[in-house]
Design a protein around this motif. Structure first.
Motif, PDB file in Angstrom:
ATOM      1  N   ASN A  35      -5.513   7.044  22.261  1.00  0.00           N
ATOM      2  CA  ASN A  35      -4.063   6.884  22.299  1.00  0.00           C
ATOM      3  C   ASN A  35      -3.624   5.821  21.290  1.00  0.00           C
ATOM      4  OD1 ASN A  35      -1.412   7.071  23.046  1.00  0.00           O
ATOM      5  ND2 ASN A  35      -1.684   6.279  25.102  1.00  0.00           N
ATOM      6  N   ARG A  36      -4.371   4.719  21.238  1.00  0.00           N
ATOM      7  CA  ARG A  36      -4.058   3.645  20.288  1.00  0.00           C
ATOM      8  C   ARG A  36      -4.192   4.140  18.855  1.00  0.00           C
ATOM      9  NH1 ARG A  36      -7.085   0.108  17.590  1.00  0.00           N
ATOM     10  NH2 ARG A  36      -8.990   0.754  18.640  1.00  0.00           N
ATOM     11  N   LYS A  39      -1.315   6.406  17.915  1.00  0.00           N
ATOM     12  CA  LYS A  39      -0.104   5.626  17.652  1.00  0.00           C
ATOM     13  C   LYS A  39      -0.182   4.964  16.281  1.00  0.00           C
ATOM     14  CE  LYS A  39       1.551   4.691  22.294  1.00  0.00           C
ATOM     15  NZ  LYS A  39       1.784   3.710  23.350  1.00  0.00           N
ATOM     16  N   TRP A  43       2.494   5.711  13.299  1.00  0.00           N
ATOM     17  CA  TRP A  43       3.255   4.700  12.564  1.00  0.00           C
ATOM     18  C   TRP A  43       2.879   4.700  11.082  1.00  0.00           C
ATOM     19  CZ3 TRP A  43       7.602   3.429  14.332  1.00  0.00           C
ATOM     20  CH2 TRP A  43       7.826   3.276  15.692  1.00  0.00           C
ATOM     21  N   TYR A  79       5.756  10.136  19.348  1.00  0.00           N
ATOM     22  CA  TYR A  79       5.696   8.822  20.009  1.00  0.00           C
ATOM     23  C   TYR A  79       6.030   8.954  21.495  1.00  0.00           C
ATOM     24  CZ  TYR A  79       6.410   3.928  21.045  1.00  0.00           C
ATOM     25  OH  TYR A  79       6.319   2.680  21.605  1.00  0.00           O
ATOM     26  N   PHE A  80       7.043   9.748  21.808  1.00  0.00           N
ATOM     27  CA  PHE A  80       7.422   9.925  23.212  1.00  0.00           C
ATOM     28  C   PHE A  80       6.344  10.682  23.983  1.00  0.00           C
ATOM     29  CE2 PHE A  80      11.636   9.435  21.156  1.00  0.00           C
ATOM     30  CZ  PHE A  80      11.925   8.187  21.702  1.00  0.00           C
ATOM     31  N   LEU A  82       3.129  10.536  23.326  1.00  0.00           N
ATOM     32  CA  LEU A  82       2.060   9.555  23.538  1.00  0.00           C
ATOM     33  C   LEU A  82       2.412   8.586  24.653  1.00  0.00           C
ATOM     34  CD1 LEU A  82       1.001   8.755  19.869  1.00  0.00           C
ATOM     35  CD2 LEU A  82      -0.391   9.837  21.628  1.00  0.00           C
ATOM     36  N   SER A  83       3.657   8.158  24.683  1.00  0.00           N
ATOM     37  CA  SER A  83       4.096   7.217  25.717  1.00  0.00           C
ATOM     38  C   SER A  83       4.050   7.831  27.110  1.00  0.00           C
ATOM     39  CB  SER A  83       5.509   6.729  25.422  1.00  0.00           C
ATOM     40  OG  SER A  83       5.526   6.021  24.206  1.00  0.00           O
ATOM     41  N   SER A  84       4.238   9.147  27.204  1.00  0.00           N
ATOM     42  CA  SER A  84       4.201   9.808  28.508  1.00  0.00           C
ATOM     43  C   SER A  84       2.799  10.296  28.868  1.00  0.00           C
ATOM     44  CB  SER A  84       5.196  10.962  28.549  1.00  0.00           C
ATOM     45  OG  SER A  84       4.832  11.958  27.628  1.00  0.00           O
ATOM     46  N   GLY A  85       1.807   9.986  28.033  1.00  0.00           N
ATOM     47  CA  GLY A  85       0.417  10.321  28.350  1.00  0.00           C
ATOM     48  C   GLY A  85      -0.019  11.722  27.964  1.00  0.00           C
TER      49      GLY A  85
END
Length: 186
Positions: A35-36, A39, A43, A79-80, A82-85
């Motif tokens: 996940n990192r 991200k 970016w 991004y969203f 990834l943020s929601s898993g």
């Protein structure tokens, strides 16, 4: 003797549970690391698109600049995700979307001699490490089909891409792509 057998079975059970918990912990670390990394790549691609947009704007190529800048907007869905898993969906969307952007630029502008073609190997390498094998192979097949199609339409004369100019903006673009390729090495 029966108590020794019971103790051995209990020890084996406890060791198995520890082993499972260690495996679970290792998997959780793997998912967090993946996940990192996704991200970071997200970016990096956003920065790459904005950088290329600025370079083209300064070179007075406003159409390319606008296309690159506008392509940043739908990329934020990654991004969203990834943020929601939803890591698998995010990886597929990220690499698929970037491949579509790259091929759009390649088809519209300088064909196989366009700077954007250098993004294809990077996208495939990143997808091989961070996406499922099915996604990687799908992107690889799509890349090969597009490259062969561009070569075919140029060879047959259906459409001929112009020869690119060797300008300062293309030199800066190549340098930024080299930084992208080596970003994970440091």
């Amino acid at each position: 003797a029966a108590s020794d057998v019971y103790k051995r079975q209990e020890r084996n059970l406890v060791m198995g549970i520890l082993s499972l918990s260690q495996q679970s912990l290792a998997y959780e670390r793997y998912v967090a690391n993946r996940n990192r990394r996704l991200k970071q790549i997200f970016w990096g691609f956003e920065a790459l698109l904005v950088s290329f947009s600025c370079i083209n704007f300064l070179s007075q190529q406003y159409l390319i600049s606008s296309i690159l800048l506008l392509s940043c907007v739908p990329l934020f869905s990654v991004y969203f995700l990834l943020s929601s898993g939803k890591i698998e969906l995010a990886a597929t969307a990220l690499f698929g979307f970037m491949l579509i952007i790259s091929f759009g630029l390649i088809w519209v502008f300088n064909g196989l001699r366009d700077v954007s073609i250098m993004a294809i190997p990077a996208l495939l390498i990143f997808s091989a490490f961070l996406a499922k094998p099915k996604v990687f192979f799908s992107l690889l097949i799509l890349a090969i089909i597009n490259i062969l199609a561009i070569g075919t339409v140029n060879y047959t004369g259906i459409y001929n891409h112009p020869e690119p100019d060797n300008t300062l903006s293309s030199a800066i673009s190549w340098s930024i792509l080299c930084l992208l390729y080596t970003s994970d090495a440091a």
